[in-house]
Design an enzyme around this catalytic site. Structure first.
Site, PDB file in Angstrom:
ATOM      1  N   TYR A   1     -17.764  14.071 -15.426  1.00  0.00           N
ATOM      2  CA  TYR A   1     -18.058  12.646 -15.303  1.00  0.00           C
ATOM      3  C   TYR A   1     -19.068  12.478 -14.151  1.00  0.00           C
ATOM      4  CZ  TYR A   1     -17.311   7.672 -14.800  1.00  0.00           C
ATOM      5  OH  TYR A   1     -17.489   6.315 -14.737  1.00  0.00           O
TER       6      TYR A   1
ATOM      7  N   ASP B   1      -8.930  16.414 -15.831  1.00  0.00           N
ATOM      8  CA  ASP B   1      -9.211  14.999 -16.090  1.00  0.00           C
ATOM      9  C   ASP B   1      -8.945  14.788 -17.583  1.00  0.00           C
ATOM     10  OD1 ASP B   1     -10.375  12.572 -16.794  1.00  0.00           O
ATOM     11  OD2 ASP B   1     -12.013  12.755 -15.356  1.00  0.00           O
TER      12      ASP B   1
ATOM     13  N   ARG C   1       0.842  -1.211   0.000  1.00  0.00           N
ATOM     14  CA  ARG C   1       0.000   0.000   0.000  1.00  0.00           C
ATOM     15  C   ARG C   1       0.872   1.254   0.000  1.00  0.00           C
ATOM     16  NH1 ARG C   1      -2.046   1.968   4.337  1.00  0.00           N
ATOM     17  NH2 ARG C   1      -2.367  -0.074   5.311  1.00  0.00           N
TER      18      ARG C   1
END
Ligand SMILES: *Cc1c(COP(=O)(O)O)cnc(C)c1O
Length: 394
Positions: free
Chosen positions: A112, A184, A59
């Site tokens: 989005y 984005d 992680r």
């Protein structure tokens, strides 16, 4: 990232990996491991204290994932990159990192669906407010800036209307007020558009789409200044935990190698198809960034290398006719997502944008007659044959 190679086409294949460091393996090894062993207790102590370089736990970092992060940084012209388990994990990690309770965000008119959902969540839980702007000029943006504005969040081309926003202009408007510009870049991929080179601060991707290219991974990427990426790694990635799996990172590295070749073919196919669509009697409007008669064509020319592989079009008819068209297709698959080898088509009003209230949706220009086509890598003649027989039946 220090630039090692002159050309994008070389970087997608080589950056972030040295075969000699891995027993000569041509392909990047897949480090499918959750954790890393320490040789001694002191080594563990030093790694945690940051006195010694090295991996600790997946992680916090993994060599296969790291290769992908270095590669996306190079491709976006960024100092550093970071990978996530989905595009939305990237969007949420970036936004949570930038905003605190009471802050304000300015967004492009058209986002989005889940990014819109996240903004609503931020509003409800943390009183983070937002305003939409068409972003046609600096003035339009500046009139929305408040003391608590911390971020301008932009998608361009906008899904599914294909309107475009001048990223250099947005950066100029933001710079004076020291506001971060987040882009984005999913629809273009770094091959067609590089927002950081145009002055924006942070770029992110749903890597699920063109970066993967093969419809078999859900993942996200972000890139920007080293210090910001490091902050994401040690906070909103590490502590919220939306990490990518090493195997998915490996598949993305594999997909990336062909990104330029694929994007060229997507674009070539899309060019043929938008021209055919425009000529068909059952088609009312066609929206393609590479169409010289598109109202934002000058922006496309300024900041994109090509029009890309997405076309939206409106048919002459009703919602029922649009659905009938979808049902009559054989080669072209009905699916959301985009950027795959397979040509995909979807009906935004009832699928990707179904959550938006009708009046707001129509204001955005998303009608019941609109369809969005993600042009694949098949022979364009075959794609057209399928679309044409569907359109002929309307
Ligand atoms: C798909 C998509 C997302 C979300 O990405 P996931 O990988 O599905 O989480 C975000 N932005 C855009 C523009 C997208 O197309």
């Amino acid at each position: 990232m220090e630039k090692k190679f002159k050309h994008f086409e070389t970087e997608v294949i080589h950056t972030g990996y040295e075969a000699k460091d891995h027993l000569g393996s041509l392909s990047i090894p897949l480090f499918q491991t959750s954790t890393f062993t320490f040789e001694t207790a002191e080594q563990g102590e030093n790694r945690f204290a940051g006195r010694e370089e090295g991996f600790i736990y997946s992680r916090l970092g993994n060599p296969t994932v790291r290769a992908l992060e270095e590669r996306i940084a190079a491709l976006e012209g960024a100092e550093d990159g970071i990978a996530f388990g989905s595009g939305m994990a990237a969007v949420s990690a970036v936004l949570f990192s930038l905003v605190k309770a009471g802050d304000h965000i300015i967004c492009s008119q058209g986002l989005y669906g889940c990014t819109f959902g996240l903004l609503e969540l931020l509003k409800e839980k943390f009183n983070v407010t937002y305003d939409f702007s068409p972003m046609e000029n600096e003035q339009q943006i500046k009139q929305l800036i408040k003391p608590e504005t911390v971020c301008i969040y932009v998608e361009t081309p906008i899904n599914p209307t294909m309107r475009m926003i001048d990223l250099e202009m947005v950066s100029r408007a933001a710079k004076e007020h020291r506001i971060s510009v987040v882009v984005d870049n999913t629809f273009s991929s770094p091959y067609l558009q590089q927002p950081l080179i145009l002055g924006c601060d942070i770029v992110l991707h749903s890597a699920t789409k063109y970066i993967c290219g093969h419809g078999d991974v859900v993942a996200g990427l972000a890139a920007g200044k080293k210090e910001f990426i490091r902050r994401l790694a040690m906070t909103t990635l590490k502590d919220i935990g939306g990490i990518i799996s090493p195997f998915d990172a490996w598949l993305l590295l594999r997909g990336l190698k062909t990104l330029p070749v694929r994007m060229d073919r997507h674009t070539e196919n899309a060019k043929k198809l938008y021209e055919k669509l425009k000529e068909h009697r059952a088609v009312e409007n066609v929206y393609y960034p590479g169409d010289p008669s598109h109202r934002d064509y000058n922006i496309m020319q300024k900041q994109m290398k090509g029009g890309g592989g997405l076309i939206s079009f409106e048919i002459k008819g009703t919602k029922k006719d649009a659905q009938r068209l979808l049902n009559s297709l054989h080669l072209v698959k009905i699916a959301v997502s985009l950027g795959d080898a397979e040509t995909l088509i979807q009906h935004p009003a009832t699928m990707t944008h179904a959550v938006i209230p009708e009046t707001q949706r129509l204001e955005m220009g998303i009608t019941d007659q609109m369809l969005r086509l993600s042009v694949g890598l098949e022979a364009w003649e075959d794609i057209w044959e399928d679309l044409q027989q569907g359109l002929d039946s309307i």
